[in-house]
Scaffold this motif. Sequence first.
Motif, short mmCIF file in Angstrom:
data_model
loop_
_atom_site.label_atom_id
_atom_site.label_comp_id
_atom_site.label_asym_id
_atom_site.label_seq_id
_atom_site.Cartn_x
_atom_site.Cartn_y
_atom_site.Cartn_z
N UNK A 157 37.97 33.19 40.92
CA UNK A 157 37.87 34.63 40.95
C UNK A 157 37.45 35.08 42.33
N UNK A 158 38.25 35.89 42.93
CA UNK A 158 37.87 36.35 44.27
C UNK A 158 36.99 37.58 44.17
N UNK A 200 33.53 39.46 43.19
CA UNK A 200 32.13 39.07 43.17
C UNK A 200 31.40 39.61 41.95
N UNK A 201 32.12 40.28 41.06
CA UNK A 201 31.50 40.77 39.84
C UNK A 201 31.66 39.68 38.79
N UNK A 202 30.59 39.40 38.11
CA UNK A 202 30.57 38.34 37.12
C UNK A 202 31.79 38.39 36.20
N UNK A 206 31.37 40.10 32.88
CA UNK A 206 31.40 41.56 32.90
C UNK A 206 32.84 42.05 32.99
N UNK A 265 30.67 50.11 40.15
CA UNK A 265 30.29 48.83 40.74
C UNK A 265 31.53 48.10 41.27
N UNK A 290 32.93 49.83 44.25
CA UNK A 290 32.09 49.58 45.41
C UNK A 290 32.45 48.22 46.03
N UNK A 291 32.60 47.24 45.18
CA UNK A 291 32.94 45.91 45.69
C UNK A 291 34.30 45.92 46.36
N UNK A 295 34.05 47.42 49.64
CA UNK A 295 33.33 46.55 50.56
C UNK A 295 34.23 45.43 51.06
N UNK A 296 34.95 44.83 50.14
CA UNK A 296 35.83 43.73 50.52
C UNK A 296 36.89 44.21 51.51
#
Lengths: 315, 315
Positions: A3-4, A6-8, A11, A76, A79-80, A83-84
């Motif tokens: 999984x690239x 970063x969220x679990x 989830x 969330x 946001x990730x 950011x990526x």
Amino acid sequence: MHNRCMIDQRLTTLRVFARCGTVGATAELLGYSPSAVSAQLRELQRVLGMQLLTKDGRGVRLTATGRFLVEGSDALVAEWESLRAAAMEAGDQVQSRFGLGGFSTAAAQLLAPLAAALRSTRPLLEVQVLEADPDRCFDLLVAERIDLAVIVAMQSHTYVEDDPRFEQTVLLDDPLDVIIPSDHPLASRETVTLEELASEPWITEAAGSTYHSLFTAAFTAVGVTPRIAHEAVEWETQIAFVGAGLGVGLLPRLAPLRSAENVVRLRITGQGKPARRIVAAVRSGSIASPLIQESLGILQDRAHRILTARPEDDH
Amino acid sequence: MHNRCMIDQRLTTLRVFARCGTVGATAELLGYSPSAVSAQLRELQRVLGMQLLTKDGRGVRLTATGRFLVEGSDALVAEWESLRAAAMEAGDQVQSRFGLGGFSTAAAQLLAPLAAALRSTRPLLEVQVLEADPDRCFDLLVAERIDLAVIVAMQSHTYVEDDPRFEQTVLLDDPLDVIIPSDHPLASRETVTLEELASEPWITEAAGSTYHSLFTAAFTAVGVTPRIAHEAVEWETQIAFVGAGLGVGLLPRLAPLRSAENVVRLRITGQGKPARRIVAAVRSGSIASPLIQESLGILQDRAHRILTARPEDDH
DNA sequence: GATAACAGTGCACAATAGGTGCATGATTGA
DNA sequence: TCAATCATGCACCTATTGTGCACTGTTATC
């Protein structure tokens, strides 16, 4: 499947479940077995110390807490993604995997060229194209199976236009053309109006399908009630019906006529110029990614070229 | 070690590394072996397709991209914390694990009572207290080993007051008292001023230590230069020095005198009322959590009671 | 400038988290 | 009542991930 994101993963699974409603469908979408999804959700509840699901008949249903968590996690994830994308740009990095999804004609006419273009400009990029209908495309976006989807803008039960999870860009308004048998009196015309074809027997998709509402909208716009004679599911079938002289039909310009015998395509003029709006959708936050931006550029370029192509150029 | 955080463990490792600077320290803090940290960071780079680290001498150092990612992830973590707190409240759920950290006196005087109080109000909660100096407390917060830290507000190399990763609440201004031998001429007094003790031999911590700057600040505020006679590391040692008649010292009110022979504690009056500010720190976003709120309330209540206790009540 | 101390990494091996497939139970609709 | 649909628990297995140690490169010390 690494999984690239970063969220679990658990989830993410919950988020997909929120869209699908059943453990089985969630599993299918994520490429897991139902037991795995069940275990993941149970584990998620244990780890967070929250009750997210309750039994509901023979299935399970999100609790208020679960819904709350899913809705809050939209921000969330966005946001990730953002950011990526920013880190990619800041570091001048190359993305390794890129998943594209789209419905049949889009996949063929837009995504295939895009994949080809990306293969030449970014040889290291591993591009994957999935043909899927719009609803499923959104599921695939949430499930992180694809990064960009090309869909027909159209309300459906699982999708609303301003869903905070997605950002959408209009690619083109794909005009609907008329296809008629080549021995039809109007066949030699360049253009035609819907009014002129009002009394023809029409061929369309089954009522309730995605395109059927587009079909009826086109006619209500000009105040004409078409007579629906036949129903087809695929464009190829519809073209064959028309070729067999069973009636006339509407065909999006994106859908190629190919070497269909006995069928001609006419552009529609007049006040009612029906079209289907084709948009690209990405996960919120990822739109700033250079790869996404480049892809959108290529798609829009391709769309423009299709729109300005001469009617005869059907390939 | 199950992670209750929804942010990928590898990203958390990167964040901790950003604070520690070395793979070894990161490993120690997270409870991993150095090879595991090394592998995690390598894997993270592979998955994201970004170069986050470069060799630097015999160590490694974050690249610009890495720093960018770490800084950007602060918002991500805060967002998650806030979401979790909100979901907790919305669902009236119980948190299962709760980690507390604080420096020696805080751990004894504030955290121990807090843990006891929580054990009675929330029997299901698994509370863990870690004694650690302020710097390490922040590391532990980032590493998700603890959820709340009690520290002395004081600039240090790894910590700035408005770090976006943390939210801080003032618990109390812990006044510094004077401790003098019981046979000292001033021993019968209730209060004393620093000026009156200007010529005494003073006992303090080693120069450069956290509290030494507090010590000097107290005297510069009243324009007195104390004569430093002895140095001690622990309060107990300092108290023993004073009891032996070696000099006088400053002792925070929180630090108990216990049954120390030959030592009396006097309050300081006059313009310079030195104090150390004690604050609670949590990860950004988590401050809204009911558990955190309850804990802060208990801490502040306890702090208030300590401040209003009569000087003799030393236990 | 030799040597010891230190930081990070690769590798073989081991632990364990996590996935599969099947059987089971529970619920709904025919 | 029976079949269909879903979720879940269990036994088993895979492969991800962590450990310990050896090895390399770098810095500091004498």
